[in-house]
Design a protein around this motif. Structure first.
Motif, short mmCIF file in Angstrom:
data_model
loop_
_atom_site.label_atom_id
_atom_site.label_comp_id
_atom_site.label_asym_id
_atom_site.label_seq_id
_atom_site.Cartn_x
_atom_site.Cartn_y
_atom_site.Cartn_z
N ASP A 217 0.85 -1.18 0.00
CA ASP A 217 0.00 0.00 0.00
C ASP A 217 0.89 1.23 0.00
OD1 ASP A 217 -2.00 2.07 0.67
OD2 ASP A 217 -3.29 0.38 1.19
N GLY A 218 0.41 2.30 -0.59
CA GLY A 218 1.17 3.54 -0.60
C GLY A 218 1.01 4.35 0.66
N ARG A 219 0.09 3.93 1.53
CA ARG A 219 -0.19 4.67 2.75
C ARG A 219 0.57 4.04 3.92
NH1 ARG A 219 -6.47 3.93 1.43
NH2 ARG A 219 -5.53 1.92 0.87
N ALA A 220 1.60 4.72 4.38
CA ALA A 220 2.48 4.18 5.42
C ALA A 220 1.74 3.91 6.72
CB ALA A 220 3.66 5.12 5.65
N VAL A 235 4.72 -4.01 2.68
CA VAL A 235 5.58 -3.07 1.99
C VAL A 235 4.84 -1.77 1.70
CG1 VAL A 235 7.06 -2.72 -0.03
CG2 VAL A 235 6.75 -5.03 0.91
N VAL A 236 5.49 -0.65 1.97
CA VAL A 236 4.97 0.65 1.56
C VAL A 236 5.48 0.92 0.14
CG1 VAL A 236 4.92 3.12 2.02
CG2 VAL A 236 4.97 1.49 3.93
N VAL A 237 4.55 1.16 -0.78
CA VAL A 237 4.91 1.38 -2.18
C VAL A 237 4.55 2.82 -2.54
CG1 VAL A 237 4.65 0.56 -4.54
CG2 VAL A 237 4.38 -1.04 -2.64
N PRO A 238 5.50 3.73 -2.47
CA PRO A 238 5.19 5.14 -2.74
C PRO A 238 4.87 5.40 -4.21
CG PRO A 238 7.54 4.86 -2.39
CD PRO A 238 6.90 3.55 -2.07
N SER A 239 5.46 4.60 -5.11
CA SER A 239 5.21 4.76 -6.54
C SER A 239 4.98 3.40 -7.15
CB SER A 239 6.39 5.46 -7.23
OG SER A 239 7.56 4.67 -7.10
N VAL A 240 4.23 3.37 -8.24
CA VAL A 240 3.84 2.11 -8.85
C VAL A 240 4.65 1.86 -10.10
CG1 VAL A 240 1.96 0.83 -9.92
CG2 VAL A 240 1.51 2.28 -7.93
N SER A 241 5.30 0.69 -10.14
CA SER A 241 6.00 0.24 -11.35
C SER A 241 6.11 -1.27 -11.28
CB SER A 241 7.39 0.87 -11.47
OG SER A 241 8.25 0.34 -10.48
N TYR A 260 -10.00 5.05 -6.18
CA TYR A 260 -10.19 4.90 -7.63
C TYR A 260 -8.91 5.22 -8.38
CZ TYR A 260 -12.45 5.12 -12.19
OH TYR A 260 -12.79 4.88 -13.51
N GLU A 261 -8.23 6.28 -8.01
CA GLU A 261 -7.01 6.69 -8.70
C GLU A 261 -5.91 5.64 -8.54
OE1 GLU A 261 -6.84 9.23 -10.71
OE2 GLU A 261 -8.90 9.80 -10.26
N GLN A 262 -5.74 5.15 -7.32
CA GLN A 262 -4.72 4.12 -7.09
C GLN A 262 -5.04 2.84 -7.84
OE1 GLN A 262 -2.90 3.55 -3.12
NE2 GLN A 262 -4.29 5.18 -2.42
N ASP A 263 -6.31 2.44 -7.81
CA ASP A 263 -6.70 1.21 -8.51
C ASP A 263 -6.46 1.34 -10.01
OD1 ASP A 263 -7.40 -0.04 -6.20
OD2 ASP A 263 -9.57 0.01 -6.52
N ARG A 264 -6.75 2.49 -10.56
CA ARG A 264 -6.55 2.68 -11.99
C ARG A 264 -5.07 2.60 -12.35
NH1 ARG A 264 -8.94 8.11 -14.24
NH2 ARG A 264 -7.33 8.91 -12.84
#
Length: 375
Positions: A217-220, A235-241, A260-264
């Motif tokens: 998740d991007g939310r620590a 794991v904290v994932v600040p950016s998606v790749s 919605y934005e994160q899921d997209r």
């Protein structure tokens, strides 16, 4: 897979007195070949080799049976007053069990292979079953075909044939007479993308199956190890790749960030990775909007995207709340990863008629199982 973890844990804690492996079945059975039971040096045991009817008898006699080395014992669950094979238990089948002492190089090599598999190292194990005039022998091959272990006494022609048979898969699909061949694979990996409260029961159920569960998740403030004690990684994932996610085609993924934005963004990254199972949490209209936007972004058709996604996520089991949803999701992921999605095991009237005509009740001993409670 969880059973394998328990067996390895018991071995790590105090070693093994006897290792029991189901190597052959005939007729009805609860477990498949490869099921194991480890008897510890203190008398405790982990694992099962039946539905619970054989364990007590096997544990009671295991140490005595291997006093002169590894042996194969046959147990029948069919009814036959004249049979030499004991223990008619009403299950309708025959099983062959390999019992081997825990203090041999062969047993230690197998246990090390099982331990390594939990860390992601899949291997192939070949066991030459003991017979008159020959003791048990074993070889362990890595995924690349290199020998990790080979018993003293195995000849070069035997080892060459073993390697060639495994690499061609001949020995995996159809085992040679007297040799038990099995692939010990790494646990199924489950990635839960989203660390909300509703992810907790999903992580717990995945861990209960023995899967390797990663929460991202991007939310620590949410992606914390103490919130998901059963997960192997949080794991904290600040950016998606793709590199950051580390997801492979054999993995299962559930997308449930509730953003919605994160899921997209995640869905656009996941689809090209083609994981074995990709579940998308959310209502039909929300998932439809996500898929339509991601399809445009990736230059794909909506139909092509839909073929890779399970949405609404989970089997239609009914119920409400995080636990019921988690059960539906994990059941669908399990069925998908095992190649069983859509199959039904319900009996039909035709099934009943056919099975009865093939032998009926005369095949079974009308006696209580060891686990039955006397009435």
């Amino acid at each position: 897979m969880m059973e394998r973890r328990r067996i390895v844990r018991l071995w790590q804690q105090g070693g093994a007195a006897v290792l029991v492996t189901l190597v052959r079945t005939e007729g009805s059975r609860y477990r498949r070949p490869g099921a194991r039971l480890l008897l510890g040096v203190g008398g405790e045991y982990a694992g099962t080799i039946s539905g619970g009817c054989l364990e007590t008898e096997v544990v009671r006699k295991a140490t005595w049976l291997v006093r002169e080395g590894a042996v194969v014992e046959r147990y029948s669950t069919m009814f036959d007053d004249t049979a030499e094979v004991p223990f008619g238990l009403g299950c309708g089948g025959v099983v062959d069990l390999l019992l081997e002492p825990g203090d041999t190089a062969e047993c230690r090599a197998l246990m090390a292979a099982m331990e390594g598999s939990l860390a992601g190292e899949g291997v192939t194990v070949l066991t030459w079953l003991p017979r008159e005039g020959r003791k048990l022998a074993r070889a362990v091959l890595s995924a690349s075909g290199d020998f990790v272990f080979a018993s003293i006494g195995l000849t070069e022609p035997e080892l060459v044939d073993a390697r060639e048979g495994v690499m061609r898969r001949d020995w995996v699909e159809a085992m040679p007479e007297g040799i038990f061949v099995e692939r010990i694979v790494a646990p199924q990996r489950l990635f839960v993308l989203g660390a909300g409260d509703d992810a907790k029961p999903l992580v717990s159920m995945g861990a209960l199956l023995g899967w390797s569960v990663t929460v991202m998740d991007g939310r620590a403030q949410l992606a914390r190890a103490e919130r998901f004690p059963e997960a192997e990684r949080v794991v904290v994932v600040p950016s998606v790749s793709a590199d950051v996610l580390g997801i492979r085609q054999e993995d299962a993924v559930v997308l449930m960030t509730h953003s919605y934005e994160q899921d997209r963004e995640l869905l656009a990254t996941l689809l090209p990775l083609r994981p074995r199972y990709l579940g998308l949490l959310g209502a039909r209209h929300r998932s439809s909007l996500l898929v339509s936007e991601v399809a445009v972004k990736l230059g794909r058709t909506i139909a092509a995207c839909c073929e890779q996604i399970y949405a609404p996520v989970g089997l239609d089991l009914g119920g409400d709340g995080p636990e019921a949803i988690a059960l539906a999701v994990i059941a669908e992921a399990q069925a998908c990863c095992m190649g069983k999605l859509g199959a039904s095991r319900r009996l039909s009237a035709e099934d009943v008629a056919r099975h009865v005509s093939e032998g009926g009740a005369s095949r079974y001993l009308q006696a209580q199982c060891a686990l039955d409670v006397a009435r």
